[in-house]
Design a protein around this motif. Structure first.
Motif, PDB file in Angstrom:
ATOM      1  N   LEU A  70       4.903  -0.242  14.408  1.00  0.00           N
ATOM      2  CA  LEU A  70       5.931  -1.289  14.338  1.00  0.00           C
ATOM      3  C   LEU A  70       5.669  -2.241  13.175  1.00  0.00           C
ATOM      4  CD1 LEU A  70       6.198  -2.021  18.161  1.00  0.00           C
ATOM      5  CD2 LEU A  70       7.611  -0.522  16.776  1.00  0.00           C
ATOM      6  N   GLY A  71       4.707  -1.871  12.315  1.00  0.00           N
ATOM      7  CA  GLY A  71       4.453  -2.678  11.118  1.00  0.00           C
ATOM      8  C   GLY A  71       3.693  -3.955  11.404  1.00  0.00           C
ATOM      9  N   ASP A  72       3.326  -4.650  10.353  1.00  0.00           N
ATOM     10  CA  ASP A  72       2.594  -5.911  10.504  1.00  0.00           C
ATOM     11  C   ASP A  72       3.419  -7.064   9.951  1.00  0.00           C
ATOM     12  OD1 ASP A  72       2.556  -5.365   7.856  1.00  0.00           O
ATOM     13  OD2 ASP A  72       0.381  -5.138   7.680  1.00  0.00           O
ATOM     14  N   SER A  73       2.796  -8.247   9.837  1.00  0.00           N
ATOM     15  CA  SER A  73       3.594  -9.405   9.414  1.00  0.00           C
ATOM     16  C   SER A  73       4.064  -9.290   7.960  1.00  0.00           C
ATOM     17  CB  SER A  73       2.818 -10.702   9.638  1.00  0.00           C
ATOM     18  OG  SER A  73       1.506 -10.549   9.189  1.00  0.00           O
ATOM     19  N   ASP A  74       3.442  -8.386   7.165  1.00  0.00           N
ATOM     20  CA  ASP A  74       3.941  -8.185   5.803  1.00  0.00           C
ATOM     21  C   ASP A  74       5.176  -7.275   5.798  1.00  0.00           C
ATOM     22  OD1 ASP A  74       2.016  -9.742   4.683  1.00  0.00           O
ATOM     23  OD2 ASP A  74       0.610  -8.079   4.367  1.00  0.00           O
ATOM     24  N   SER A  75       5.155  -6.256   6.664  1.00  0.00           N
ATOM     25  CA  SER A  75       6.288  -5.317   6.636  1.00  0.00           C
ATOM     26  C   SER A  75       7.475  -5.780   7.476  1.00  0.00           C
ATOM     27  CB  SER A  75       5.870  -3.917   7.099  1.00  0.00           C
ATOM     28  OG  SER A  75       4.662  -3.901   7.803  1.00  0.00           O
ATOM     29  N   MET A  76       7.174  -6.518   8.578  1.00  0.00           N
ATOM     30  CA  MET A  76       8.237  -6.807   9.541  1.00  0.00           C
ATOM     31  C   MET A  76       9.430  -7.596   8.964  1.00  0.00           C
ATOM     32  SD  MET A  76       9.545  -6.128  12.237  1.00  0.00           S
ATOM     33  CE  MET A  76       8.892  -5.537  13.747  1.00  0.00           C
ATOM     34  N   PRO A  77       9.200  -8.704   8.203  1.00  0.00           N
ATOM     35  CA  PRO A  77      10.365  -9.476   7.753  1.00  0.00           C
ATOM     36  C   PRO A  77      11.320  -8.654   6.880  1.00  0.00           C
ATOM     37  CG  PRO A  77       8.327 -10.684   7.340  1.00  0.00           C
ATOM     38  CD  PRO A  77       7.933  -9.331   7.800  1.00  0.00           C
ATOM     39  N   SER A  88       3.972  -1.906   5.165  1.00  0.00           N
ATOM     40  CA  SER A  88       3.161  -2.492   4.088  1.00  0.00           C
ATOM     41  C   SER A  88       2.007  -1.514   3.815  1.00  0.00           C
ATOM     42  CB  SER A  88       2.587  -3.835   4.551  1.00  0.00           C
ATOM     43  OG  SER A  88       1.645  -3.594   5.576  1.00  0.00           O
ATOM     44  N   PRO A  89       1.345  -1.609   2.642  1.00  0.00           N
ATOM     45  CA  PRO A  89       0.235  -0.682   2.355  1.00  0.00           C
ATOM     46  C   PRO A  89      -0.818  -0.695   3.460  1.00  0.00           C
ATOM     47  CG  PRO A  89       0.799  -1.957   0.402  1.00  0.00           C
ATOM     48  CD  PRO A  89       1.623  -2.521   1.526  1.00  0.00           C
ATOM     49  N   ASN A  90      -1.133  -1.880   4.004  1.00  0.00           N
ATOM     50  CA  ASN A  90      -2.158  -1.968   5.048  1.00  0.00           C
ATOM     51  C   ASN A  90      -1.711  -1.278   6.336  1.00  0.00           C
ATOM     52  OD1 ASN A  90      -2.936  -3.677   7.624  1.00  0.00           O
ATOM     53  ND2 ASN A  90      -4.676  -3.748   6.200  1.00  0.00           N
ATOM     54  N   ALA A  91      -0.485  -1.549   6.766  1.00  0.00           N
ATOM     55  CA  ALA A  91       0.015  -0.939   8.009  1.00  0.00           C
ATOM     56  C   ALA A  91       0.140   0.575   7.830  1.00  0.00           C
ATOM     57  CB  ALA A  91       1.360  -1.552   8.391  1.00  0.00           C
ATOM     58  N   LYS A  92       0.538   0.982   6.623  1.00  0.00           N
ATOM     59  CA  LYS A  92       0.694   2.423   6.383  1.00  0.00           C
ATOM     60  C   LYS A  92      -0.662   3.128   6.408  1.00  0.00           C
ATOM     61  CE  LYS A  92       2.564   5.904   3.192  1.00  0.00           C
ATOM     62  NZ  LYS A  92       1.875   6.888   3.992  1.00  0.00           N
ATOM     63  N   SER A  93      -1.656   2.516   5.762  1.00  0.00           N
ATOM     64  CA  SER A  93      -2.953   3.201   5.727  1.00  0.00           C
ATOM     65  C   SER A  93      -3.560   3.254   7.134  1.00  0.00           C
ATOM     66  CB  SER A  93      -3.890   2.587   4.688  1.00  0.00           C
ATOM     67  OG  SER A  93      -4.586   1.517   5.242  1.00  0.00           O
ATOM     68  N   ASP A  94      -3.346   2.215   7.964  1.00  0.00           N
ATOM     69  CA  ASP A  94      -3.832   2.255   9.354  1.00  0.00           C
ATOM     70  C   ASP A  94      -3.126   3.356  10.153  1.00  0.00           C
ATOM     71  OD1 ASP A  94      -5.706   0.330   9.120  1.00  0.00           O
ATOM     72  OD2 ASP A  94      -4.712  -1.169  10.391  1.00  0.00           O
ATOM     73  N   PHE A  95      -1.817   3.457   9.950  1.00  0.00           N
ATOM     74  CA  PHE A  95      -1.053   4.459  10.705  1.00  0.00           C
ATOM     75  C   PHE A  95      -1.511   5.874  10.308  1.00  0.00           C
ATOM     76  CE2 PHE A  95       3.119   6.671  11.729  1.00  0.00           C
ATOM     77  CZ  PHE A  95       2.938   6.600  13.101  1.00  0.00           C
ATOM     78  N   ASP A  96      -1.704   6.080   8.988  1.00  0.00           N
ATOM     79  CA  ASP A  96      -2.164   7.401   8.519  1.00  0.00           C
ATOM     80  C   ASP A  96      -3.545   7.707   9.081  1.00  0.00           C
ATOM     81  OD1 ASP A  96       0.167   7.636   7.159  1.00  0.00           O
ATOM     82  OD2 ASP A  96      -0.652   7.117   5.181  1.00  0.00           O
TER      83      ASP A  96
END
Ligand code: HAM
Length: 409
Positions: free
Chosen positions: A164-171, A226-234
């Protein structure tokens, strides 16, 4: 006759045996993963659930067992376990203390839903909550823990996974989704219009078929991470694959509660009809702060015990015989068997029959009670200081001297 309330059930006999079995497996696995028991009250201030589970959720919107108590407090029977555990975490100042805290819990939850198979108004959950670990390895551990419980219970499942993304991706995603919803506002249901105002991402979860048709073309969260949320998901997907846990990415999985970010998951079963979610959870890194504590990482899950019980009931009964059933043919033997039972109970599970009756009747009762061993005293046995023994599993039967009894058990 006074009956249970609609949507509420007694747990007894076969159900209570299954309940105990499920809880004991869950506890054992959770303890092996480093979780400790926490118990929080069933009743909390209503605000706690409004602020955590969220105003856009069906739970808060429609399903709360909410009332004003005699002290004029607005209170609510807990609809889920996470909010209370987070409140306890903050109230006990663990957020300020820092460090890692892992808890498990089980007990009643209450939701005023429309009852149907697998959906109750009072149901039981087993859940865990972990605080203080931001690493995606913790997300993987929690998912592996759930998978291990289901493996041990011999329950097959499909694991659905989303981010569901983080605070960088959500907005950014939220704005894209709002633009999409506004373009289609004439086609969507009233619930979705309400969700648009409070928590737009929850529209993706709408059960209305017309809405679902529209959301097929909605922007997808995992394409906007966001790059951080994507790398965690991967990384999470990689760890699960390496550990042999199969999953499906479900971009519409938003979960019914507002507090999630990043990892969201649900275990579903195809063995129990429409109410197929048997466990669900995810990360909630903003919740502690949102409830007034110091920002702390959080992740957890909960499973519905009644739904697991339904699945286990449909499987061949693998129940093992257990315990001793002790009885007498005549009243005169009752004193003796009572004393033997009291003695044996120091080491064995013993059920005594205080009714003198024929052996065939006792055998039937012992069988119904699933006892492993039947011990019986008649006139002859009493005279000779003996006892009649039958192993109901392997059918071995014999008369034994009282002083040798313990050697046969
Ligand atoms: P939830 O998805 O609302 O999540 O509930 C978890 C599980 O409880 C469901 O998957 C289902 O098996 C069971 N359940 C829910 N409602 C009912 C009902 N009315 N009757 C029977 N079973 C039901 C939560 O409650 C979150 N607190 C999970 C969590 C913990 N997330 C992070 N930590």
């Amino acid at each position: 006759m006074i009956t249970t309330l609609r949507g509420m059930k007694d747990i007894l006999h076969e159900d209570s045996r299954l309940y105990e079995k499920i809880i004991s497996v869950c506890e054992d696995v959770a303890k092996k993963y480093g979780f400790n028991l926490i118990k929080t009250p069933h009743l909390e201030q209503t605000t706690l659930f409004k602020r955590s589970v969220g105003e856009s959720s069906d739970i808060v919107g429609k399903e709360m067992y909410q009332f004003i108590d005699k002290g004029e407090n607005d209170v609510c029977l807990r609809p889920e376990g996470t909010a209370g555990v987070v409140r306890a975490f903050i109230e006990n100042k663990l957020d300020k203390a820092g460090g890692i805290y892992r808890y498990f819990y089980h007990g009643s939850m209450f939701r005023y839903e429309r009852p149907q198979k697998g959906r109750l108004r009072e149901f039981h959950q087993f859940g865990v909550e972990s605080f203080g670990v931001g690493s995606v390895y913790e997300d993987a551990s929690v998912i592996l823990l759930v998978a291990e419980i289901f493996n041990r219970l011999n329950i097959s499942y499909t694991l659905k996974l989303n981010s569901l993304g983080d605070s960088d991706s959500m907005p950014i995603y939220r704005q894209k989704l709002l633009n999409f919803i506004d373009k289609h506002k004439d086609g969507i249901c009233d619930d979705c219009k309400r969700r648009r105002e409070i928590n737009p991402i929850r529209v993706l979860d709408c059960k209305n078929e017309k809405c679902q048709e529209i959301y097929k073309n909605a922007p997808v969260m995992i394409e906007n991470l966001s790059p951080n949320a994507k790398s965690d998901f991967d990384k999470l997907r990689e760890i699960l694959s390496t550990n042999g846990v199969k999953y499906e990415v479900d971009t519409k999985l938003v979960r019914g509660l507002d507090y999630y970010c990043k990892t969201a998951f649900e275990f579903v079963s195809d063995e129990i009809g429409s109410q197929s979610a048997i466990a669900g959870g995810g990360r909630y890194d903003k919740l502690v702060e949102y409830l007034g504590g110091k920002a702390s990482y959080g992740i957890g899950f909960a499973m519905g015990i009644e739904r697991i019980m339904e699945i286990l009931k449909s499987k061949p009964n693998e129940q093992k015989r257990d315990g001793i059933y002790i009885c007498a043919l005549d009243e005169i033997g009752l004193d003796k068997i009572f004393n033997i039972a009291t003695n044996l109970r120091k080491t064995h599970k013993v059920e005594v029959s205080f009714e003198a009756k024929k052996l065939a009747k006792h055998l039937q009762t012992a069988d119904n009670k699933n006892a492993k061993i039947l011990l019986c005293i008649g006139e002859n046995e009493l005279k000779n200081d003996e006892i009649w023994y039958k192993n109901l599993e392997n059918k071995d039967e014999k008369t034994i001297k009282m002083q040798n009894l313990k050697d046969h058990l």
